[in-house]
Design an enzyme around this catalytic site. Structure first.
Site, PDB file in Angstrom:
ATOM      1  CG  HIS A 193      -1.795  -0.885   1.140  1.00  0.00           C
ATOM      2  ND1 HIS A 193      -3.427  -0.774   1.579  1.00  0.00           N
ATOM      3  CD2 HIS A 193      -1.656  -2.328   2.005  1.00  0.00           C
ATOM      4  CE1 HIS A 193      -4.612  -2.208   0.651  1.00  0.00           C
ATOM      5  NE2 HIS A 193      -2.959  -2.873   1.541  1.00  0.00           N
ATOM      6  CE  LYS A 200      -7.137  13.858   0.432  1.00  0.00           C
ATOM      7  NZ  LYS A 200      -7.113  12.225  -0.824  1.00  0.00           N
ATOM      8  NE  ARG A 201      -3.635   9.616  10.689  1.00  0.00           N
ATOM      9  CZ  ARG A 201      -3.760   8.975  11.406  1.00  0.00           C
ATOM     10  NH1 ARG A 201      -4.309   8.258  11.172  1.00  0.00           N
ATOM     11  NH2 ARG A 201      -2.886   8.933  11.959  1.00  0.00           N
ATOM     12  CE  LYS A 253      -3.027  10.875   2.828  1.00  0.00           C
ATOM     13  NZ  LYS A 253      -3.566   9.631   2.439  1.00  0.00           N
ATOM     14  CB  THR A 274     -10.454   4.988  -0.941  1.00  0.00           C
ATOM     15  OG1 THR A 274     -10.155   4.170   1.000  1.00  0.00           O
ATOM     16  CG2 THR A 274      -9.358   3.717  -1.122  1.00  0.00           C
ATOM     17  CE  LYS A 308     -14.086   5.089   1.735  1.00  0.00           C
ATOM     18  NZ  LYS A 308     -13.169   4.886   2.750  1.00  0.00           N
TER      19      LYS A 308
HETATM   20  C1  26Q Z   1       3.225   0.277  10.253  1.00  0.00           C
HETATM   21  C2  26Q Z   1       3.928   0.468  11.699  1.00  0.00           C
HETATM   22  C3  26Q Z   1       4.655   0.593  12.632  1.00  0.00           C
HETATM   23  C4  26Q Z   1       3.189   1.158  13.076  1.00  0.00           C
HETATM   24  C5  26Q Z   1       2.137   2.249  11.818  1.00  0.00           C
HETATM   25  C6  26Q Z   1       2.147   1.054  10.536  1.00  0.00           C
HETATM   26  C7  26Q Z   1       1.148   1.621   9.709  1.00  0.00           C
HETATM   27  C8  26Q Z   1      -0.171   1.653   9.951  1.00  0.00           C
HETATM   28  C9  26Q Z   1      -1.036   2.327   9.154  1.00  0.00           C
HETATM   29  C10 26Q Z   1       1.685   1.859   8.342  1.00  0.00           C
HETATM   30  C11 26Q Z   1       0.975   2.464   7.386  1.00  0.00           C
HETATM   31  C12 26Q Z   1      -0.628   2.455   8.261  1.00  0.00           C
HETATM   32  C13 26Q Z   1      -1.850   2.972   6.902  1.00  0.00           C
HETATM   33  C14 26Q Z   1      -1.502   2.727   5.962  1.00  0.00           C
HETATM   34  C15 26Q Z   1      -2.184   3.639   4.415  1.00  0.00           C
HETATM   35  O1  26Q Z   1      -3.473   3.678   4.847  1.00  0.00           O
HETATM   36  N1  26Q Z   1      -2.144   3.149   2.986  1.00  0.00           N
HETATM   37  C16 26Q Z   1      -3.181   3.506   2.446  1.00  0.00           C
HETATM   38  O2  26Q Z   1      -4.133   2.626   1.396  1.00  0.00           O
HETATM   39  C17 26Q Z   1      -4.822   2.955   1.135  1.00  0.00           C
HETATM   40  C18 26Q Z   1      -5.683   1.478   0.884  1.00  0.00           C
HETATM   41  O3  26Q Z   1      -4.848   0.467  -0.381  1.00  0.00           O
HETATM   42  C19 26Q Z   1      -4.865   3.815  -0.397  1.00  0.00           C
HETATM   43  O4  26Q Z   1      -5.345   4.029  -1.232  1.00  0.00           O
HETATM   44  C20 26Q Z   1      -3.927   4.998   0.245  1.00  0.00           C
HETATM   45  O5  26Q Z   1      -3.017   5.630  -0.546  1.00  0.00           O
HETATM   46  C21 26Q Z   1      -2.466   4.156   1.540  1.00  0.00           C
HETATM   47  O6  26Q Z   1      -1.830   5.752   1.657  1.00  0.00           O
END
Ligand code: 26Q
Length: 830
Positions: free
Chosen positions: A375, A567-568, A573, A675, A679
């Site tokens: 991702h 979004k975050r 972004k 995503t 939406k």
């Molecule tokens: C990893 C290690 C330690 C702590 C936290 C994490 C961690 C947690 C969540 C790393 C990444 C995430 C989330 C990532 C995320 O939401 N990515 C998004 O995924 C979506 C679904 O595929 C995409 O549409 C987005 O582009 C992407 O940013």
């Protein structure tokens, strides 16, 4: 006789008549009162809104569990391959409304409640959402669970039952303040705990090798800590479907809750220590997305849920009287990013150490079972674990990983003899700046397929972060473009709009959007339909305006264009590009006080990771700009800025329906898919965006003429970076940009404090890693084009209708069908 028959047999009633399964308003009302009395233990006249919410939730849960039992019976009767979706996050959103919709009992429930003088909408409002995810990745997992059930694919979602989910965001003096989330404090009616299905997970200690009685080399892991994992099941119903799958989330519990010996010797704290340490594992969700921190607790979380889940799957296999060799026929494991990638080593360990299997066979089973979804394209977001931390927590897994790596590097040597550098680049073990385990490498080496989440993302994976894996295993790489569930994000979130669609084209668009939504095209210039279309949007904007008023005190005009970025908060972004546009607009308006322009309300929403200083400063900046702009009489009626606090699934369902313009403006090549873009668009917003992530495909689908495109392409971004990008040139050469930045620097948005936003300004002028400076002029020009199209109401509406008509591809049902065909090799039921 099946269990389902016995469930209704006691009263000699049919499914329709039984209190726990019937769905008529009368039966629902009776079940509700039953639950109020016998589950909540409340006399009707003293029941609070919460009691009533719980009573209705239990009423619905009975119907879900009934379907779940039927699903299990079908699963065990036939030889299905089942999906095990492994994800550290599932961001489901509130369950009640969605379950009513999917069960097809919204209207009957409303009637039942009305009978009892209860307003269903007020009950729906009571639900606190389980915030068990950060954003896109966790929400995607939830959309896929909805689609799996809807499509009748047997599946388990496996994850973590965090006691505290993503923090609640408050804004104080323009700053984000994090409040801990206590979603469980009033109880969770949607889950069923299953202590009898608990698993035991080991941590730490050391390994010992020995020869077994047959003279075979074996390894025993002697852990120094064991923890119990207790599963909590939440049923996930499909829309108009028989199938109801399960989301199985693990909670950590101490094996022995009390160390009696320590207690008896008077050391009370030591006595409860084990309990506290063990239960810490599933206490809290890490609130950072993208950026990684090498915290041991995070690795404990990942290993904990993966180990519980794999052991649970082996239990299910045995229950079905199958042999271990049949594991890949029974299960398709999907790794949602690398967070569960330790599954590779844990499955190997379980097969070899606990079930006596030889390496080759274990590896064959592992490889045939596992697939990996990536991702991210940000190299700094690829997960890696320092070796010493890893070996202390998972000594046996490290040995297994070394062996996987050794065998893999032999394969590399065969294919690329003598290429030592390539080997060190591909190795699971990073040797430079401190040894570390690269989880993406582990996942790539073991996986049957590796997929990106949008076409562009998959292409970029193949020629950047995972290029050399692509060269090794080109046939493993595939694309599955993300999708979203229209049930939650259109039907449930935007009911007025959904009715309008249904009146126009029938209700099958919720299941077959790719064939049904295009039927709207012929209505795109129908004056009466256009009028209805605008009316629904207008009503949604009024509702959002009320929310904004309530949450922020800011008055916004529903007749203005609602320009939304939700979004975050992340530099890539580029919320700060958006706010620079606002500042530029503001400057322009001040100089042109009497010029009529399209009034805009620019709305932001999103959380920043608590440790992400610049992201938090961007939130402060948005508030600083809002404070100035919203009070300035010179721009009155022309420009407003609002930041809606605490963006989450529940709030988002009010935001998407109210947007005119959707901001998808990441630096090209950085957003894997996005995503939210889908939406917004499926709720009738037009998009202003870069050629990034799924924007590319959205634009292809809706037509270039219906998409506001601007900015550098991913190739151009790369080219500029490698050919000496000088952000200050843009500042010096563009008077609008200069004016905006100077105003920001002057302290105009920080009550004269020139230091406050200096880190932001300096980053923009000196390095600008996300190329805002280069994209600024194209962006404001594109925004002015947006305004002129918006002025032409009919033209805007036509584009909005065509946009929705052509968005069917982005249903998560299509994504899940792609996974079934390309990854899991599961044929869909007719
Ligand atoms: C990893 C290690 C330690 C702590 C936290 C994490 C961690 C947690 C969540 C790393 C990444 C995430 C989330 C990532 C995320 O939401 N990515 C998004 O995924 C979506 C679904 O595929 C995409 O549409 C987005 O582009 C992407 O940013």
């Amino acid at each position: 006789m099946t269990t389902v028959d016995t469930a209704t047999k006691d009263q000699n009633l049919s499914e329709k008549e039984h209190t726990r399964t019937g769905t008529s308003p009368e039966i629902l009302a009776r079940a509700f009162v039953d639950n109020l009395h016998y589950v909540q233990g409340r006399p009707s006249k003293f029941a609070t809104m919460h009691d009533k919410y719980m009573a209705l939730a239990f009423t619905v849960r009975d119907r879900l569990l009934y379907r779940w039992i039927k699903t299990v019976e079908e699963m065990t009767a036939a030889d299905f391959r089942m999906v095990s979706y492994f994800s550290a996050e599932f961001l489901t959103g509130p369950h009640l409304g969605n379950s009513l919709l999917n069960l097809g009992i919204q209207e009957n429930a409303r009637k039942a409640m009305a009978e009892l003088n209860i307003d269903l909408d007020r009950l729906l409002e009571k639900e606190e959402e389980p915030g068990l995810g950060n954003g896109g990745l966790g929400r995607l997992a939830a959309c896929y669970m909805d689609s799996l059930s809807t499509l009748g694919v047997p599946a388990y979602g496996y994850g973590i039952r965090y006691e505290f989910g993503i923090f609640d965001q408050q804004i104080q003096d323009g700053w984000q303040v994090e409040i801990s989330d206590t979603w469980l404090h009033l109880g969770n009616p949607w889950e069923v705990s299953r202590p009898e299905l608990s698993q035991v997970v080991k941590f730490g200690g050391s390994t010992k090798s020995y020869l077994d009685p047959h003279g075979k080399y074996r390894v025993r892991w002697v852990p120094d800590r064991v923890v119990r994992g207790v599963p909590f099941d939440t049923p996930i119903p499909g829309y108009k479907a028989e199938t109801c799958n399960i989301l199985r989330l693990w909670k950590a519990q101490a094996l022995h809750s009390f160390d009696l010996q320590a207690f008896n010797t008077g050391d009370y704290y030591a006595a409860v220590d084990e309990k506290i340490v063990s239960e810490n594992i599933t206490k809290v969700l890490y609130p950072n997305d993208e950026a990684i921190q090498g915290k041991v607790l995070r690795l404990e979380q990942q290993f904990f849920f993966v180990s519980c889940s794999l052991q649970d799957m082996i239990r299910l296999l045995h229950l079905g009287k199958k042999k271990l060799e049949q594991f890949p026929e029974m299960f398709a494991i999907q790794l949602n990013d690398t967070h569960p990638a330790i599954a590779v080593a844990e499955l190997m360990r379980l097969l070899m150490d606990e079930h006596n299997m030889e390496w080759e066979q274990a590896w064959d089973i592992t490889h045939r079972s596992i697939s990996y979804t990536n991702h991210t394209l940000l190299p700094e977001a690829l997960e890696k674990w320092p070796i010493d931390l890893f070996s202390r927590l998972l000594p046996r897994h490290l040995e297994i990983i070394y062996e996987i790596n050794a065998r893999f590097l032999q394969e590399v040597e065969l294919k690329y003899p003598g290429e030592t550098d390539r080997k060190s680049r591909l190795s699971i073990i990073e040797e430079s700046d401190g040894k570390a385990v690269r989880m993406a490498h582990l996942a790539c080496i073991a996986s049957r397929t590796i997929n990106g989440v949008a076409e562009l993302h998959t292409e970029l994976l193949k020629n950047s972060v995972l290029r050399e894996f692509y060269e090794m295993y080109p046939q493993r790489f595939i694309n599955v473009t993300n999708g979203i569930t229209l049930r939650r994000f259109v039907a449930l979130g935007n009911p007025g709009f959904a009715s309008l669609l249904t009146e126009a084209i029938g209700d099958n668009w919720l299941l077959e959007p790719q064939t049904e939504l295009p039927k709207l095209e012929k209505l795109a210039i129908d004056a009466a339909f256009q009028e209805e279309w605008r009316k629904t949007k207008r009503k949604n904007k009024e509702e959002l305006a009320a929310v904004i008023r309530k949450q922020t005190g800011i008055e916004v005009d529903p007749d203005s264009m609602f320009d939304i970025q939700a979004k975050r908060i992340h530099e890539y972004k580029r919320q700060h590009l958006n706010i620079l546009h606002v500042i530029a607009l503001y400057c322009w308006m001040k100089k042109n006080p009497d010029t009529q322009i399209v009034p805009r309300t620019v709305i932001f929403a999103g959380k920043a990771a608590p440790g992400y200083v610049i992201a938090k400063l961007i939130i402060k900046l948005i508030h600083g700009v809002a404070d100035v702009v919203n009070l300035d009489q010179d721009v009155r009626g022309r420009l407003k800025v609002a930041f809606l606090p605490d963006y989450n699934v529940k709030n988002s369902m009010k935001i998407f329906p109210a947007a005119d313009l959707s901001e998808q403006i990441s630096t090209a090549g950085k957003e894997a898919s996005g995503t939210g873009n889908m939406k917004f668009s499926l709720n009738g917003a037009l998009t202003i965006g870069t050629l990034d992530g799924a924007n590319v495909e959205i634009r292809n689908e809706v037509g270039a003429e219906n998409f506001f495109l601007f900015g550098l392409t991913a190739d151009e971004v790369l080219h500029r970076k490698t050919h000496g990008y000088r952000p200050s040139d843009y500042y010096n050469q563009n008077p609008y940009l200069k004016e905006a930045i100077d105003l920001l620097r002057s302290g105009h948005f920080s009550k004269g404090d020139q230091a406050l936003f200096a880190p932001l300004v300096n980053s923009l002028l000196n390095s600008d890693p996300y190329m805002l400076m280069a994209d600024f002029q194209p962006y404001i020009e594109c925004q002015s084009q947006v305004s002129s199209v918006y002025e032409n109401e009919k033209e805007w509406t036509r584009k909005s209708i065509l946009n929705v008509a052509r968005m069917g591809k982005f249903s998560s049902d299509r994504s899940v069908q792609d996974y079934c065909r390309l990854v899991w090799n599961i044929s869909l039921p007719e």
